[in-house]
Design an enzyme around this catalytic site. Structure first.
Site, short mmCIF file in Angstrom:
data_model
loop_
_atom_site.label_atom_id
_atom_site.label_comp_id
_atom_site.label_asym_id
_atom_site.label_seq_id
_atom_site.Cartn_x
_atom_site.Cartn_y
_atom_site.Cartn_z
N LYS A 216 0.82 -1.22 0.00
CA LYS A 216 0.00 0.00 0.00
C LYS A 216 0.85 1.26 0.00
O LYS A 216 0.31 2.37 -0.10
CB LYS A 216 -0.94 0.00 1.21
CG LYS A 216 -1.97 -1.12 1.15
CD LYS A 216 -3.04 -0.97 2.21
CE LYS A 216 -4.05 -2.11 2.10
NZ LYS A 216 -4.51 -2.57 3.43
N HIS B 173 18.46 12.13 13.20
CA HIS B 173 17.08 11.74 13.43
C HIS B 173 16.31 12.84 14.16
O HIS B 173 16.81 13.41 15.13
CB HIS B 173 17.04 10.45 14.25
CG HIS B 173 15.73 9.74 14.23
ND1 HIS B 173 14.61 10.23 14.87
CD2 HIS B 173 15.35 8.57 13.65
CE1 HIS B 173 13.58 9.40 14.68
NE2 HIS B 173 14.01 8.38 13.95
N PRO B 174 15.11 13.17 13.70
CA PRO B 174 14.38 14.30 14.28
C PRO B 174 13.94 14.12 15.72
O PRO B 174 13.57 15.09 16.37
CB PRO B 174 13.17 14.45 13.35
CG PRO B 174 12.97 13.10 12.76
CD PRO B 174 14.34 12.54 12.61
N GLU C 107 17.96 0.43 10.32
CA GLU C 107 18.37 1.71 10.92
C GLU C 107 19.39 1.46 12.03
O GLU C 107 20.35 2.22 12.20
CB GLU C 107 17.16 2.46 11.46
CG GLU C 107 17.51 3.84 12.01
CD GLU C 107 16.26 4.60 12.47
OE1 GLU C 107 15.66 5.31 11.63
OE2 GLU C 107 15.89 4.49 13.65
#
Lengths: 352, 331
Positions: A123, A231-232, A301
């Site tokens: 999807k 990374h935020p 990650e």
């Protein structure tokens, strides 16, 4: 008499054969040797000519056009609310610490091609349209970009008008049942893509998540040999709170007292050679973990973070380059360039 | 008979293995065999150091240029980490100095202080050019540090001595250093080290911000302003004023720099013009159009050990006081 003759012929044949094999091995110095430093053809043919690896990217200087006018750079004034270099002197890119006109002028002279990979399986194809349309507005505008879109439903790829010098190549891949597997298997696909197709085609590559959108400039200021994005969610956290893999059994393990930054797996890049080494290493480490029945807490990650700990990026992008959500604010984020889009996990993922 | 056929086929197969033939790629022809390979920044497993910050840094200086070259100041790098990363690369750093005429008097302090502060623990080859090799002092060199003395002819004008360095450097790199060294720094000799000068200074093309102009507007930089000179820079252009007393980088890049400066100076000579600050003017022109990949702050070439400025937390390398009239061969 006949026997001896045949014997001599056989010996002669053997000598010639060995000679040929020897000569052949000498000449085969161009076989891709993965040395410590990456692809490198170590032998030299002549004094002056080197067997260079087939990587397209040549090392250019930072040539600037005579007569180009721009504000004087400062020795003393910069942003005071952020760090603009890492302790190993890699620049950290924030709004305000680069001059985009000057940078564009320098890099436009290099006739670059930037490969850009995205994966849209199941999807996730619903994110492709916004991703590509916003990229066409903000991402390396004016540069040559080749998007490589990996999908299990090529028929779902929308028509998006591409700018001049931009192209989209769709690659059909098999479906997978677990989103974690989809995420992790990207490393191997990227490794193969670089090795088989990109080597003579592109100078740099960026590997981006698809459930995202561009809202601001992402340009040549991001180019470097090995580029990680902070990374935020963790840019102001102490390292003990980084969500590294903490089990020593995993190849992605990082102890609590180690670690520089927490990097996002959603965006990384660099030169073809360096990213090849990165993806290859991560793929190998993922496989070792799989053989030991362990899956790192944040999949590839985690492995990316392990790689960046031991192979320091030459450039870091601030969380402007991978933000939490367009509606979220933080004092240091003056511009959101690229961010996750909201999604209903239960709805889009093939598994929880 | 069958044997011959087989052999023939083998030879045929061999010559057809074209994938192994050397490819001279379009853009790369006759490249020198430069020693420096493109290393990554490998950091060892288990190495512990302070956590870097994404938000906290010095607020009184800029630590990147507008084209994203780092500017090295005390506090912007972790010396232990950087040493570890670069020690793995088995580097050789060539370092050139020129001591002609009375300038040999500066050698002892230069070399002794370098042995204390300059690339300590790394392999360094000093190349000392002098017209009085007999005056070169004995200086105890650390392990992996070596001094090579080269005789050059005397010259009557200090400006010529200064400018003549470019051609000598160009030749040294091309003829000798290409497979010997990874990086090179070219330093003035009337100077002394007072603090660390280490691998934080390594980069492809490295310029040092001049200690007298780091907070001046560009129209005050002492660039060459006559359009007749190849070193000309108009008042509305210019990034920084770089010193001619220290520059460096990879062998390939510094070769291109020295070659270009040498060519430009020769054109000027043919046009009977000498740039205001000699090869320093040409260096600045070069750096305008070939942006350095790394800048060193004026810590790396300071005015005088006794001079002070708020932003200078460490003086690493500084000119020594001298009586110009006394040491120079001409006014």
């Amino acid at each position: 008499m006949m026997v001896r003759q045949n014997f001599l012929i056989a010996v002669l044949f053997g000598m010639i054969l060995s000679g040929l094999i020897y000569l052949n091995n000498i000449q085969c110095s161009c076989n891709q040797q993965i040395t410590e430093q990456g692809f490198n053809c170590s032998q030299q043919i002549t004094e002056q000519g080197i067997i260079k690896p087939k990587w397209k990217q040549k090392i250019f200087g930072l040539r600037s056009t005579p007569g180009l006018l721009y504000n004087q750079p400062s020795v003393l004034v910069g942003r005071t609310d952020v760090a603009s270099v890492s302790p190993w002197s890699a620049p950290i890119i924030w709004e305000g610490n680069f001059d985009s006109t000057l940078i564009d002028s320098i890099y436009k002279q290099q006739n670059l091609t930037i490969a850009t990979t995205v994966f849209a399986l199941g999807k996730y194809t619903r994110f492709v349209k916004d991703f590509l349309e916003s990229a066409e507005q903000h991402y390396f505008v004016g540069f040559r970009v080749h998007y490589y879109l990996f999908t299990d439903q090529p028929e779902s790829v929308p028509e998006v008008k591409m700018g001049e010098n931009r192209s989209l190549t769709v690659q059909n891949v098999p479906s997978l049942n677990r989103w974690q597997d989809i995420s992790m298997s990207r490393m191997e696909k990227l490794e193969n893509l670089i090795e088989n197709e990109l080597v003579n085609e592109a100078d740099y590559i960026f590997c981006l998540d698809i459930d995202t959108k561009f809202y601001g400039r992402w340009g040549a200021e991001t180019l470097g040999r090995l580029v990680g994005v902070i990374h935020p969610w963790f840019f102001d956290a102490p390292r003990s709170q980084f969500t590294y893999e903490r089990r020593p059994e995993s190849k992605a393990y990082i102890p609590a007292e180690e670690g520089d930054y927490y990097y996002a797996g959603a965006a990384f890049g660099g030169s073809l050679e360096d990213v090849h080494h990165l993806t290859k290493t991560c793929r190998e480490q993922l496989n070792i973990d799989a053989a030991n029945s362990i899956e790192a807490v944040w999949q590839e990650e985690s492995h990316l973070n392990k790689y960046f700990l031991l192979n320091k990026p030459s450039k870091l992008l601030s969380p402007e380059y991978m933000w939490r959500d367009i509606n979220e604010k933080a004092a240091q984020i003056k511009i959101v360039r690229f961010t996750n889009v909201p999604k209903n996990y239960a709805e889009v993922r093939p598994n929880p | 008979m069958k044997l011959y056929v087989f052999l023939h086929r083998l030879i045929y197969l061999n010559t057809n293995q074209n994938s192994c033939k050397p490819q001279i790629i379009e853009k790369v022809i006759t490249k020198k065999n430069w020693k420096l390979k493109n290393f990554g920044l490998r950091s060892p497993v288990g190495f512990v150091y302070n956590q870097p910050s994404a938000l906290v840094s010095r607020t009184d200086v800029a630590s990147v240029t507008s084209w994203l070259a780092p500017i090295i100041w005390e506090g912007t790098f972790d010396a232990t980490l950087i040493d570890f990363i670069y020690k793995q690369q088995n580097l050789t750093i060539a370092t050139t100095v020129f001591a002609l005429g009375k300038y040999t008097r500066f050698l002892k302090d230069f070399l002794e202080s370098a042995e204390q502060h300059y690339f300590v623990g790394f392999r360094v080859h000093y190349y000392l050019f002098t017209d009085h090799p007999e005056e070169v002092p004995e200086v105890k060199m650390g392990e992996n540090h070596r001094l090579i003395v080269r005789k050059v002819p005397s010259m009557n004008r200090w400006q010529d001595i200064s400018m003549g360095r470019m051609e000598i450097l160009e030749k040294l790199i091309k003829n000798e250093l290409a497979s010997e060294a990874d990086y090179i720094f070219c330093l003035d000799v009337d100077a002394k080290f007072y603090g660390r000068w280490g691998v934080e200074s390594l980069g492809r093309l490295v310029g040092v911000i001049h200690p007298w102009y780091f907070d001046a507007p560009r129209d005050k930089f002492t660039y060459e302003r006559r359009p007749e000179s190849q070193a000309y820079i108009p008042v509305e252009e210019g990034d920084y004023y770089f010193t001619g007393a220290a520059f460096g980088g990879s062998l390939e890049d510094v070769h291109h720099l020295t070659k270009t400066c040498r060519e430009q100076m020769n054109i000027d000579i043919a046009n009977s013009i000498e740039a205001l600050w000699h090869e320093e003017s040409h260096l600045n022109k070069y750096f305008l159009h070939n942006k350095p990949s790394k800048l060193l702050s004026p810590e790396y070439l300071w005015r005088d050990i006794n001079a002070w400025a708020a932003q200078i937390k460490v003086v690493r390398f500084s000119h020594v006081a001298k009586n110009n009239a006394e040491v120079r061969p001409n006014a």
